[in-house]
Design a protein around this motif. Structure first.
Motif, short mmCIF file in Angstrom:
data_model
loop_
_atom_site.label_atom_id
_atom_site.label_comp_id
_atom_site.label_asym_id
_atom_site.label_seq_id
_atom_site.Cartn_x
_atom_site.Cartn_y
_atom_site.Cartn_z
N GLY A 41 0.70 -1.15 0.11
CA GLY A 41 0.22 0.11 0.14
C GLY A 41 1.00 1.18 0.16
O GLY A 41 2.06 1.13 0.35
N GLN A 42 0.19 2.44 -0.33
CA GLN A 42 0.76 3.64 -0.21
C GLN A 42 1.05 3.87 1.06
O GLN A 42 0.68 3.25 2.08
CB GLN A 42 0.16 4.70 -1.07
N ASP A 63 -1.98 3.82 3.22
CA ASP A 63 -2.73 2.70 3.32
C ASP A 63 -2.04 1.44 3.79
O ASP A 63 -0.89 1.68 4.01
CB ASP A 63 -3.06 2.25 1.70
N THR A 73 -0.03 -1.84 4.10
CA THR A 73 0.51 -2.91 3.81
C THR A 73 0.23 -4.43 4.30
O THR A 73 0.33 -4.34 5.61
CB THR A 73 2.09 -2.87 3.45
N ARG A 122 1.16 0.54 8.32
CA ARG A 122 1.00 1.51 7.24
C ARG A 122 1.90 2.60 7.77
O ARG A 122 2.38 2.46 9.18
CB ARG A 122 -0.33 1.95 7.39
N HIS A 127 -10.20 -1.56 4.01
CA HIS A 127 -9.24 -2.67 3.71
C HIS A 127 -9.60 -3.53 2.54
O HIS A 127 -10.45 -3.41 1.93
CB HIS A 127 -9.21 -3.30 5.22
N ASP A 168 -6.69 -5.64 1.85
CA ASP A 168 -5.25 -5.86 1.70
C ASP A 168 -4.97 -7.31 2.15
O ASP A 168 -4.24 -8.01 1.45
CB ASP A 168 -4.29 -4.80 2.32
#
Length: 245
Positions: free
Chosen positions: A47-48, A51, A53, A87, A214, A216
């Motif tokens: 993720g960015q 966001d 990961t 994140r 979410h 992810d």
């Protein structure tokens, strides 16, 4: 007259650092040594900065077992044994974290790293590549097929990957570890995906986002399950390929 081998006691298994698992024969010529495997797929959805990961690890094993009067490689078992999300960290820190995780016990020396290589995943893949870190980068595409693009890039249809995961769960070929943290979150993520048919007859995957936005962890599991089913681990020998395509 040959002497019968006593297989009543449990096999003494030797877990080698490269993921191979062999049975100890105690130098008895009547006992055949066979080679199974125990390895891990470390999968990540990237993720960015704002966001999440997410990381999921799938344990993949097929161990030597007793079958009547002989030793064979037993059935293959896969289970999700680790999950995490975080994140607010840089891509450099994400790379370092994944490398440390892959090398940590019990994964070290017998794990494969696979990431969602779509979009921002290409940046992380390039960082791994620059550090000579072996990995698979799975780029999600449309369609119902997959193909290997290069030594690290694989293109795979998203609906194909989700259907693969569904089949693995339904058949019992993939299970959750009984004490897995974040299991509820993973199941919620996976339940958010649905298959729809367009007016043109094409099938597409849609996702209903939860309040937290979410998804992810579900993607990490989807990527890991695909890799475990279709990608061959680099450390696995020709004696332990049963069950891979």
């Amino acid at each position: 007259m040959s002497q019968d081998v006593n297989y009543e006691t449990a096999l003494d298994l030797v877990y080698l650092p490269d993921g191979r698992v062999v049975n100890e024969t105690n130098q008895d010529p009547a006992i055949e040594r066979v080679t199974g495997h125990q390895n891990y797929w470390v999968a990540a959805d990237l993720g960015q900065a704002n966001d999440y990961t997410a990381v999921a690890v799938i344990k993949d094993e097929a161990l030597p077992i007793v079958d009547g009067s002989k030793v064979i490689v037993g059935p293959r078992h896969r289970s999700i044994v680790y999950a995490d999300r975080f994140r607010g960290v840089s891509y450099v820190d994400v790379c370092d974290h994944l490398i440390r995780l892959r090398n940590a016990p019990p994964f070290g020396g017998k794990s494969e790293l696979v990431i969602d290589g779509t979009s921002l995943g290409r940046v992380v893949s390039d960082m791994f590549w620059d550090q000579s870190v072996d990995h698979h980068a799975v780029q999600m595409t449309g369609g119902q097929q997959w193909r290997k693009e290069s030594s690290r890039y694989v293109n795979a249809g998203k609906s194909f990957m989700i259907e693969n995961l569904s089949v693995l769960f339904a058949s019992g070929d993939l299970k959750f570890a009984h004490d897995l943290p974040l299991r509820d979150e993973i199941e919620s993520d996976l339940a958010s995906f649905s298959l729809q048919t367009t007016a043109a007859g094409n099938q597409i995957i849609t996702q209903s986002r939860s309040a937290g936005g979410h998804g992810d962890l579900g993607i990490a599991v989807i990527v890991g399950a695909f890799a475990s089913q279709y990608l061959r681990p680099k450390m696995v020998t020709t004696h332990t390929l049963r069950g891979w395509y």
